[in-house]
Structure formats: C-alpha cells, structure tokens
Design a protein around this motif. Structure first.
Motif, PDB file in Angstrom:
ATOM      1  N   GLN A  99       0.836  -1.201   0.000  1.00  0.00           N
ATOM      2  CA  GLN A  99       0.000   0.000   0.000  1.00  0.00           C
ATOM      3  C   GLN A  99       0.877   1.259   0.000  1.00  0.00           C
ATOM      4  O   GLN A  99       0.645   2.207  -0.743  1.00  0.00           O
ATOM      5  CB  GLN A  99      -0.868  -0.033   1.261  1.00  0.00           C
ATOM      6  CG  GLN A  99      -1.596   1.248   1.593  1.00  0.00           C
ATOM      7  CD  GLN A  99      -2.937   1.314   0.895  1.00  0.00           C
ATOM      8  OE1 GLN A  99      -3.534   0.280   0.641  1.00  0.00           O
ATOM      9  NE2 GLN A  99      -3.376   2.510   0.566  1.00  0.00           N
ATOM     10  N   PHE A 100       1.920   1.219   0.829  1.00  0.00           N
ATOM     11  CA  PHE A 100       2.823   2.370   0.947  1.00  0.00           C
ATOM     12  C   PHE A 100       3.503   2.662  -0.383  1.00  0.00           C
ATOM     13  O   PHE A 100       3.715   3.830  -0.750  1.00  0.00           O
ATOM     14  CB  PHE A 100       3.854   2.101   2.048  1.00  0.00           C
ATOM     15  CG  PHE A 100       4.924   3.150   2.158  1.00  0.00           C
ATOM     16  CD1 PHE A 100       4.594   4.491   2.326  1.00  0.00           C
ATOM     17  CD2 PHE A 100       6.264   2.798   2.100  1.00  0.00           C
ATOM     18  CE1 PHE A 100       5.580   5.462   2.425  1.00  0.00           C
ATOM     19  CE2 PHE A 100       7.257   3.766   2.194  1.00  0.00           C
ATOM     20  CZ  PHE A 100       6.913   5.098   2.351  1.00  0.00           C
ATOM     21  N   SER A 121      15.634  -1.697   7.925  1.00  0.00           N
ATOM     22  CA  SER A 121      16.338  -2.897   7.461  1.00  0.00           C
ATOM     23  C   SER A 121      16.747  -2.777   5.996  1.00  0.00           C
ATOM     24  O   SER A 121      17.629  -3.492   5.528  1.00  0.00           O
ATOM     25  CB  SER A 121      15.484  -4.159   7.691  1.00  0.00           C
ATOM     26  OG  SER A 121      14.488  -4.279   6.701  1.00  0.00           O
ATOM     27  N   TYR A 122      16.105  -1.843   5.257  1.00  0.00           N
ATOM     28  CA  TYR A 122      16.491  -1.564   3.868  1.00  0.00           C
ATOM     29  C   TYR A 122      17.391  -0.332   3.784  1.00  0.00           C
ATOM     30  O   TYR A 122      17.609   0.226   2.711  1.00  0.00           O
ATOM     31  CB  TYR A 122      15.245  -1.361   2.994  1.00  0.00           C
ATOM     32  CG  TYR A 122      14.561  -2.669   2.649  1.00  0.00           C
ATOM     33  CD1 TYR A 122      14.940  -3.425   1.535  1.00  0.00           C
ATOM     34  CD2 TYR A 122      13.537  -3.164   3.456  1.00  0.00           C
ATOM     35  CE1 TYR A 122      14.321  -4.623   1.232  1.00  0.00           C
ATOM     36  CE2 TYR A 122      12.916  -4.366   3.166  1.00  0.00           C
ATOM     37  CZ  TYR A 122      13.309  -5.092   2.053  1.00  0.00           C
ATOM     38  OH  TYR A 122      12.699  -6.287   1.757  1.00  0.00           O
ATOM     39  N   ASP A 131       5.018  14.702   6.964  1.00  0.00           N
ATOM     40  CA  ASP A 131       4.218  15.460   5.994  1.00  0.00           C
ATOM     41  C   ASP A 131       4.263  14.796   4.618  1.00  0.00           C
ATOM     42  O   ASP A 131       5.132  13.968   4.348  1.00  0.00           O
ATOM     43  CB  ASP A 131       4.688  16.925   5.936  1.00  0.00           C
ATOM     44  CG  ASP A 131       6.129  17.021   5.492  1.00  0.00           C
ATOM     45  OD1 ASP A 131       6.387  16.771   4.291  1.00  0.00           O
ATOM     46  OD2 ASP A 131       6.989  17.319   6.340  1.00  0.00           O
ATOM     47  N   PRO A 132       3.352  15.155   3.725  1.00  0.00           N
ATOM     48  CA  PRO A 132       3.235  14.496   2.424  1.00  0.00           C
ATOM     49  C   PRO A 132       4.532  14.485   1.619  1.00  0.00           C
ATOM     50  O   PRO A 132       4.829  13.487   0.946  1.00  0.00           O
ATOM     51  CB  PRO A 132       2.160  15.320   1.697  1.00  0.00           C
ATOM     52  CG  PRO A 132       1.345  15.904   2.794  1.00  0.00           C
ATOM     53  CD  PRO A 132       2.280  16.159   3.945  1.00  0.00           C
ATOM     54  N   ASP A 133       5.291  15.577   1.707  1.00  0.00           N
ATOM     55  CA  ASP A 133       6.541  15.645   0.957  1.00  0.00           C
ATOM     56  C   ASP A 133       7.541  14.588   1.425  1.00  0.00           C
ATOM     57  O   ASP A 133       8.156  13.884   0.616  1.00  0.00           O
ATOM     58  CB  ASP A 133       7.158  17.039   1.159  1.00  0.00           C
ATOM     59  CG  ASP A 133       7.426  17.687  -0.174  1.00  0.00           C
ATOM     60  OD1 ASP A 133       6.648  17.416  -1.114  1.00  0.00           O
ATOM     61  OD2 ASP A 133       8.426  18.430  -0.257  1.00  0.00           O
ATOM     62  N   GLU A 134       7.699  14.510   2.742  1.00  0.00           N
ATOM     63  CA  GLU A 134       8.608  13.515   3.335  1.00  0.00           C
ATOM     64  C   GLU A 134       8.118  12.102   3.015  1.00  0.00           C
ATOM     65  O   GLU A 134       8.920  11.206   2.732  1.00  0.00           O
ATOM     66  CB  GLU A 134       8.695  13.699   4.859  1.00  0.00           C
ATOM     67  CG  GLU A 134       9.541  14.883   5.286  1.00  0.00           C
ATOM     68  CD  GLU A 134      10.986  14.787   4.805  1.00  0.00           C
ATOM     69  OE1 GLU A 134      11.519  13.666   4.721  1.00  0.00           O
ATOM     70  OE2 GLU A 134      11.573  15.838   4.483  1.00  0.00           O
ATOM     71  N   GLN A 135       6.822  11.906   3.076  1.00  0.00           N
ATOM     72  CA  GLN A 135       6.265  10.581   2.791  1.00  0.00           C
ATOM     73  C   GLN A 135       6.568  10.163   1.360  1.00  0.00           C
ATOM     74  O   GLN A 135       6.933   9.007   1.105  1.00  0.00           O
ATOM     75  CB  GLN A 135       4.747  10.584   3.027  1.00  0.00           C
ATOM     76  CG  GLN A 135       4.382  10.706   4.495  1.00  0.00           C
ATOM     77  CD  GLN A 135       2.884  10.893   4.710  1.00  0.00           C
ATOM     78  OE1 GLN A 135       2.147  11.255   3.782  1.00  0.00           O
ATOM     79  NE2 GLN A 135       2.425  10.651   5.930  1.00  0.00           N
ATOM     80  N   ALA A 140       9.739   6.796  -2.359  1.00  0.00           N
ATOM     81  CA  ALA A 140      10.650   6.672  -3.506  1.00  0.00           C
ATOM     82  C   ALA A 140      11.936   5.969  -3.075  1.00  0.00           C
ATOM     83  O   ALA A 140      12.456   5.101  -3.795  1.00  0.00           O
ATOM     84  CB  ALA A 140      10.954   8.056  -4.081  1.00  0.00           C
ATOM     85  N   ALA A 141      12.421   6.307  -1.876  1.00  0.00           N
ATOM     86  CA  ALA A 141      13.647   5.669  -1.378  1.00  0.00           C
ATOM     87  C   ALA A 141      13.419   4.176  -1.138  1.00  0.00           C
ATOM     88  O   ALA A 141      14.279   3.343  -1.441  1.00  0.00           O
ATOM     89  CB  ALA A 141      14.098   6.352  -0.089  1.00  0.00           C
ATOM     90  N   PHE A 142      12.257   3.843  -0.616  1.00  0.00           N
ATOM     91  CA  PHE A 142      11.922   2.442  -0.353  1.00  0.00           C
ATOM     92  C   PHE A 142      11.862   1.671  -1.672  1.00  0.00           C
ATOM     93  O   PHE A 142      12.442   0.594  -1.807  1.00  0.00           O
ATOM     94  CB  PHE A 142      10.594   2.369   0.391  1.00  0.00           C
ATOM     95  CG  PHE A 142      10.162   0.976   0.788  1.00  0.00           C
ATOM     96  CD1 PHE A 142      11.064   0.062   1.329  1.00  0.00           C
ATOM     97  CD2 PHE A 142       8.823   0.585   0.656  1.00  0.00           C
ATOM     98  CE1 PHE A 142      10.651  -1.225   1.713  1.00  0.00           C
ATOM     99  CE2 PHE A 142       8.409  -0.690   1.040  1.00  0.00           C
ATOM    100  CZ  PHE A 142       9.327  -1.591   1.563  1.00  0.00           C
TER     101      PHE A 142
END
Ligand SMILES: [Mn+2]
Length: 247
Positions: A99-100, A121-122, A131-135, A140-142
């Motif tokens: 979902q994320f 762990s990744y 906030d939405p920007d950080e999310q 994207a990093a994940f």
C-alpha cells in the motif's frame, strides 16, 4: 527442539492431510531472521531423519515489521523456494508495505505498526516529520532500495492454501461465508468474529495474526502465532496423516 504432540481436536474422525505428505506451517516471523533460520535448520534436520515423499512448508504471512531484520527474512524466503516446495501467504503487514509503495500517505498508519523497522532494514531512515513531501521521498527511497526480487515476492503472495482437511490463512475466515468466497479484508485482518466462533468452519483453519503465549488448538482452528518478535518463540505446526505436532 521440543516436539509437543497436540491433543486430538475432539471430532469423530480426526482431520487429515493426504498420504505421503507432510506440512510444516510456520507462524508470524515479523523480522526475526535469526529464528526463521533456526526453524529452517530444524525442518531440514527432520526431513533427513524422517524423510517423506512430499513436504510442503507454508508460511502464514507477516514476514516484516516490528522485528529487526525484515529484509533478511525476505532474502531467506526467496532463497528457500529455489530448493523446497514453499507456500507464502500474505499477511496484513505485507499489505501495508504494498500500500505504501502505491500511496505514500499510508506511511502514517504503517509507522504505528512497526513499519519503521522494515524501512531501517532496507537502509532507509525516514525523517520524524510525517508530511506528504517527506512521505513521498520515503516511498521513492523504499522503492529504490527494494530489490526487484522482493517486489516480485510481495506481489506474488497468496491469500490462502488448502491441503486435505486444513485451510491455511493469515488471520482467519469470516464465519457463514464459504471458504472459496472469503474476502481479502477478512483473511488478512479478522479477529474476534473468527476467534470467538466455536462452530465448524468447513475445514480446520490454521492461522496466525493474533499472538498467544502457546500455540492454540481448538476444534475448528489452530493458531500458531506465538509473537516471535517479542517472545523469541517462532512456532511451526507439523501435519502428517492425522497426526499433528508443534515444534
Ligand atoms: Mn497480522
């Protein structure tokens, strides 16, 4: 390794699986790669000392979150499938991760249930700001940190598995609905409506999702979530013919 032979479930004829088959069903791992590795070694040993024609290992979902090593758990599961017959069920925690990836705002909820441990762990350290920007940045990093094989693993998880008189699922089933028509929401999340139901459910439901101190054997269900991430106890139900045991 302790073998506890479980009491018969109190039915006229004991539930059974087909001949020449053995099932190993493993409960919620939640990032405990150490315990999963030990369990695989115990299973390998039992396959050497007590060989069987068809051995199937069923993992009941919730591989990630809470515990320290989600990434390694998925690596172990992917590697194991190259040489063994494995069934990987989907848990509600894997559905948080998926979902994320498609909706970064799901991070707020995923954080509450141990998602940070998976991200760490990744190698991802999300900011405390939610906030939405950080999310979006974190999602994207994940996505970048997830090997293609892990994305594939998450996308290919199945909701249930049937063998003989047993139905394997992460959380449970909705009473009153045939097993073949159950909804994903119930299979991944259900608690009391299922746990408190004492009547027959069509097959013996083998599940995890709701941690208990000991494996829980009822006439209509068997719960093998022993809260590994907190207790250090990962449980495995072994079925053969009409025998059952927990290791
Ligand atoms: Mn769960």
């Amino acid at each position: 390794m302790r073998w506890n032979v479980l009491p018969a479930a109190g039915k006229k004829s004991k539930p059974r699986i087909p001949d020449n088959t053995r099932i190993y069903a493993i409960g919620d791992v939640h990032g405990r790669a150490d315990l999963l590795q030990q369990m695989f070694s115990a299973i390998d040993e039992s396959l050497v000392t007590h060989p069987v024609e068809n051995a199937v290992q069923v993992l009941l979902g919730d591989y990630i979150d809470r515990g320290p090593d989600s990434r390694k758990v998925i690596d172990l599961l992917i590697a194991r499938a190259t040489r063994h017959a494995m069934v990987y069920l989907k848990g509600n925690h894997e559905s948080y991760a998926l979902q994320f990836l498609s909706d970064p705002s799901a991070l707020s909820e995923w954080r509450q249930v141990g998602g940070m441990n998976t991200l760490l762990s990744y190698g991802i350290r999300p900011s405390a700001e939610d906030d939405p920007d950080e999310q979006r940045k974190t999602a994207a990093a994940f996505r970048n940190a997830l090997p293609e094989s892990h994305v594939h693993f998450l996308q290919k998880l199945v909701l249930s598995f049937t063998c003989g008189d047993f139905f394997f699922v992460h959380a449970g089933v909705r009473p009153g609905i045939p097993l073949a028509q159950q909804h994903e929401q119930d299979l991944l999340w259900i608690r009391d409506d299922f746990l408190l139901h004492e009547e027959d459910l069509g097959k013996i439901i083998v599940h995890g999702h709701t941690p208990r101190k000991e494996a829980e054997v009822r006439s209509n269900r068997i719960n093998i979530d022993t809260g590994a991430f907190a207790t250090g106890r990962l449980s495995c139900l072994v079925l053969q013919g009409n025998d059952m045991a927990v290791i």
